[in-house]
Design a protein around this motif. Structure first.
Motif, PDB file in Angstrom:
ATOM      1  N   LEU A  29       6.197  -0.355   3.414  1.00 36.50           N
ATOM      2  CA  LEU A  29       5.126  -1.313   3.151  1.00 36.50           C
ATOM      3  C   LEU A  29       3.751  -0.787   3.544  1.00 36.50           C
ATOM      4  CD1 LEU A  29       7.007  -4.449   4.521  1.00 36.50           C
ATOM      5  CD2 LEU A  29       6.660  -3.843   2.113  1.00 36.50           C
ATOM      6  N   GLY A  30       3.708   0.451   4.037  1.00 41.68           N
ATOM      7  CA  GLY A  30       2.485   0.992   4.621  1.00 41.68           C
ATOM      8  C   GLY A  30       1.240   0.844   3.777  1.00 41.68           C
ATOM      9  N   SER A  31       1.284   1.278   2.513  1.00 38.74           N
ATOM     10  CA  SER A  31       0.112   1.182   1.644  1.00 38.74           C
ATOM     11  C   SER A  31       0.368   0.276   0.449  1.00 38.74           C
ATOM     12  CB  SER A  31      -0.312   2.572   1.159  1.00 38.74           C
ATOM     13  OG  SER A  31       0.720   3.186   0.416  1.00 38.74           O
ATOM     14  N   ALA A  32       1.421  -0.528   0.530  1.00 39.48           N
ATOM     15  CA  ALA A  32       1.748  -1.435  -0.565  1.00 39.48           C
ATOM     16  C   ALA A  32       0.812  -2.632  -0.551  1.00 39.48           C
ATOM     17  CB  ALA A  32       3.196  -1.910  -0.452  1.00 39.48           C
ATOM     18  N   ALA A  33       0.426  -3.077  -1.743  1.00 33.49           N
ATOM     19  CA  ALA A  33      -0.383  -4.295  -1.849  1.00 33.49           C
ATOM     20  C   ALA A  33       0.499  -5.510  -1.549  1.00 33.49           C
ATOM     21  CB  ALA A  33      -0.972  -4.405  -3.246  1.00 33.49           C
ATOM     22  N   PRO A  34      -0.088  -6.601  -1.075  1.00 33.27           N
ATOM     23  CA  PRO A  34       0.708  -7.813  -0.844  1.00 33.27           C
ATOM     24  C   PRO A  34       1.458  -8.223  -2.106  1.00 33.27           C
ATOM     25  CG  PRO A  34      -1.481  -8.061   0.111  1.00 33.27           C
ATOM     26  CD  PRO A  34      -1.501  -6.791  -0.698  1.00 33.27           C
ATOM     27  N   GLY A  35       2.769  -8.416  -1.960  1.00 31.38           N
ATOM     28  CA  GLY A  35       3.583  -8.816  -3.095  1.00 31.38           C
ATOM     29  C   GLY A  35       4.006  -7.701  -4.018  1.00 31.38           C
ATOM     30  N   GLU A  36       3.610  -6.446  -3.734  1.00 28.88           N
ATOM     31  CA  GLU A  36       3.982  -5.337  -4.619  1.00 28.88           C
ATOM     32  C   GLU A  36       5.480  -5.104  -4.625  1.00 28.88           C
ATOM     33  OE1 GLU A  36       2.960  -0.589  -5.371  1.00 28.88           O
ATOM     34  OE2 GLU A  36       1.856  -1.736  -3.856  1.00 28.88           O
ATOM     35  N   PHE A  37       6.090  -5.189  -3.456  1.00 26.55           N
ATOM     36  CA  PHE A  37       7.538  -5.040  -3.336  1.00 26.55           C
ATOM     37  C   PHE A  37       8.119  -6.324  -2.750  1.00 26.55           C
ATOM     38  CE2 PHE A  37       6.372  -0.433  -2.173  1.00 26.55           C
ATOM     39  CZ  PHE A  37       6.274  -0.075  -3.507  1.00 26.55           C
ATOM     40  N   ARG A  38       9.292  -6.681  -3.236  1.00 27.98           N
ATOM     41  CA  ARG A  38      10.071  -7.732  -2.590  1.00 27.98           C
ATOM     42  C   ARG A  38      11.192  -7.042  -1.838  1.00 27.98           C
ATOM     43  NH1 ARG A  38      14.440 -11.880  -5.256  1.00 27.98           N
ATOM     44  NH2 ARG A  38      14.767 -13.194  -3.420  1.00 27.98           N
ATOM     45  N   VAL A  39      11.170  -7.139  -0.524  1.00 27.70           N
ATOM     46  CA  VAL A  39      12.140  -6.448   0.322  1.00 27.70           C
ATOM     47  C   VAL A  39      13.152  -7.463   0.855  1.00 27.70           C
ATOM     48  CG1 VAL A  39      12.485  -5.007   2.358  1.00 27.70           C
ATOM     49  CG2 VAL A  39      10.403  -4.742   0.975  1.00 27.70           C
ATOM     50  N   LEU A  96      11.493   6.367   3.881  1.00 29.87           N
ATOM     51  CA  LEU A  96      10.968   6.409   2.520  1.00 29.87           C
ATOM     52  C   LEU A  96       9.653   5.646   2.511  1.00 29.87           C
ATOM     53  CD1 LEU A  96      11.896   7.172  -0.502  1.00 29.87           C
ATOM     54  CD2 LEU A  96      12.458   4.735  -0.680  1.00 29.87           C
ATOM     55  N   ASP A  97       8.589   6.267   1.999  1.00 28.81           N
ATOM     56  CA  ASP A  97       7.291   5.602   2.068  1.00 28.81           C
ATOM     57  C   ASP A  97       6.907   4.935   0.748  1.00 28.81           C
ATOM     58  OD1 ASP A  97       6.396   7.646   0.389  1.00 28.81           O
ATOM     59  OD2 ASP A  97       5.349   8.739   1.979  1.00 28.81           O
ATOM     60  N   THR A  98       5.778   4.231   0.786  1.00 28.20           N
ATOM     61  CA  THR A  98       5.297   3.470  -0.371  1.00 28.20           C
ATOM     62  C   THR A  98       5.146   4.341  -1.597  1.00 28.20           C
ATOM     63  OG1 THR A  98       4.065   2.033   1.143  1.00 28.20           O
ATOM     64  CG2 THR A  98       3.483   1.923  -1.179  1.00 28.20           C
ATOM     65  N   GLU A  99       4.489   5.491  -1.447  1.00 28.26           N
ATOM     66  CA  GLU A  99       4.231   6.354  -2.599  1.00 28.26           C
ATOM     67  C   GLU A  99       5.516   6.867  -3.216  1.00 28.26           C
ATOM     68  OE1 GLU A  99       1.467   6.797  -4.217  1.00 28.26           O
ATOM     69  OE2 GLU A  99       0.499   5.418  -2.812  1.00 28.26           O
ATOM     70  N   SER A 100       6.523   7.092  -2.393  1.00 28.59           N
ATOM     71  CA  SER A 100       7.803   7.554  -2.932  1.00 28.59           C
ATOM     72  C   SER A 100       8.469   6.466  -3.761  1.00 28.59           C
ATOM     73  CB  SER A 100       8.717   8.001  -1.793  1.00 28.59           C
ATOM     74  OG  SER A 100       8.239   9.200  -1.206  1.00 28.59           O
TER      75      SER A 100
END
Length: 284
Positions: A29-39, A96-100
């Motif tokens: 979630l490090g550089s993810a925008a709010p709501g970009e991923f649902r975890v 695993l990071d956001t960009e990956s």
């Protein structure tokens, strides 16, 4: 700006993974925008603070708690909640990071691809020499290089998810997922990297391989393993021809393989749906 809907769903099965989640979730979630991923973190049979740790990472992380420790049940429970695709199944003990994640989502945008995985990086710190020599051979095997398994991350399109959802439950879930797709339907992203911590001692490696042998046998009996996923004598000879220094590692690989198969035969009949895992890779 918040996303109108998630660009990907990420399902993380977790059994007593408070440390792993504390490492993984900030990266995801490090550089993810709010709501970009649902975890979706599925804590199963946890007796530590895994659920509390997952909830600590904000509203984009949902927590499901199951009483029994079962990865298969955790995958099913998380999969039942998926509404947005692609969906990534991520082990809690990898990094695993956001960009990956974004790179994997982009890769699945290519026509015909149904499944993807990141490039594997084995973290070798504190790994014993015999275990390291085994990994030297293992990482060079053609099936290991091309398959989606052994990475702790598999990302599926909606069509790919529906295909694997129809599978029976197998011990080697990642190999079963990988073998559900033809080579042209799956891909490895060079722009995405996952860090995987292997067993550190040779003894723990052998015990981990027993579980792998059990899962592989189960898949072979079900007719779900292709020849390309199996290791041949030609594969081993090809590795040594390409890199003669690997000849010194080969005996360790062979002894490990033979011993794990013998132990699996002795333990046959004791199949369990609970977590069977190596703790040395989780030690700090």
């Amino acid at each position: 700006m918040p996303h109108a809907q998630p660009s990907a769903t990420i399902v993380i099965p977790a059994h007593n993974e408070v440390s792993g989640l504390g490492r993984l979730l900030p990266l995801l979630l490090g550089s993810a925008a709010p709501g970009e991923f649902r975890v979706i973190v599925v804590c199963n049979g946890c007796s530590d603070g895994s659920a509390a740790e997952a909830r600590r990472h904000g509203s984009d992380v949902e927590v499901v708690e199951l009483a029994q420790p079962s990865k298969a049940a955790a995958l099913a429970a998380g999969g039942a909640l998926v509404r947005a695709y692609p969906v990534a199944f991520v082990d809690a003990d990898v990094a695993l990071d956001t960009e990956s994640v974004r790179g994997l989502v982009a890769l699945l945008g290519r026509p015909g691809l149904l499944a993807a995985a990141p490039t594997r990086r084995l973290e070798r710190g504190r790994v014993s020499r015999p275990a390291g020599w085994y990994y030297d051979i293992w990482e060079r095997l053609p099936g290991v290089r091309a398959g989606l398994f052994g990475r702790g991350v598999i990302v599926l399109s909606e069509a790919g998810f529906r295909r694997v959802s129809a599978l029976p439950q197998f011990v080697s879930d990642d190999l079963a997922f990988s073998e559900s797709f033809q080579p042209g339907e799956r891909g490895i992203s060079e722009d995405s990297v996952v860090s995987v911590w292997p067993a550190r001692t040779w003894r723990s490696l052998v015990l981990r391989r027993v579980r792998v042998v059990q899962g592989n046998r189960e898949l072979h009996e079900a007719g779900r393993v292709s020849e390309s996923a199996s290791t041949s004598v030609g594969d081993l000879l090809g590795i040594v021809r390409a890199e003669p220094r690997m000849a010194t590692r080969l005996p360790v690989f062979l002894v490990t393989t033979i011993l794990s198969r013998l132990l699996e035969r002795r333990m046959r009949g004791s199949r369990t749906s609970t977590w069977m895992r190596d703790e040395t890779s989780r030690a700090t």
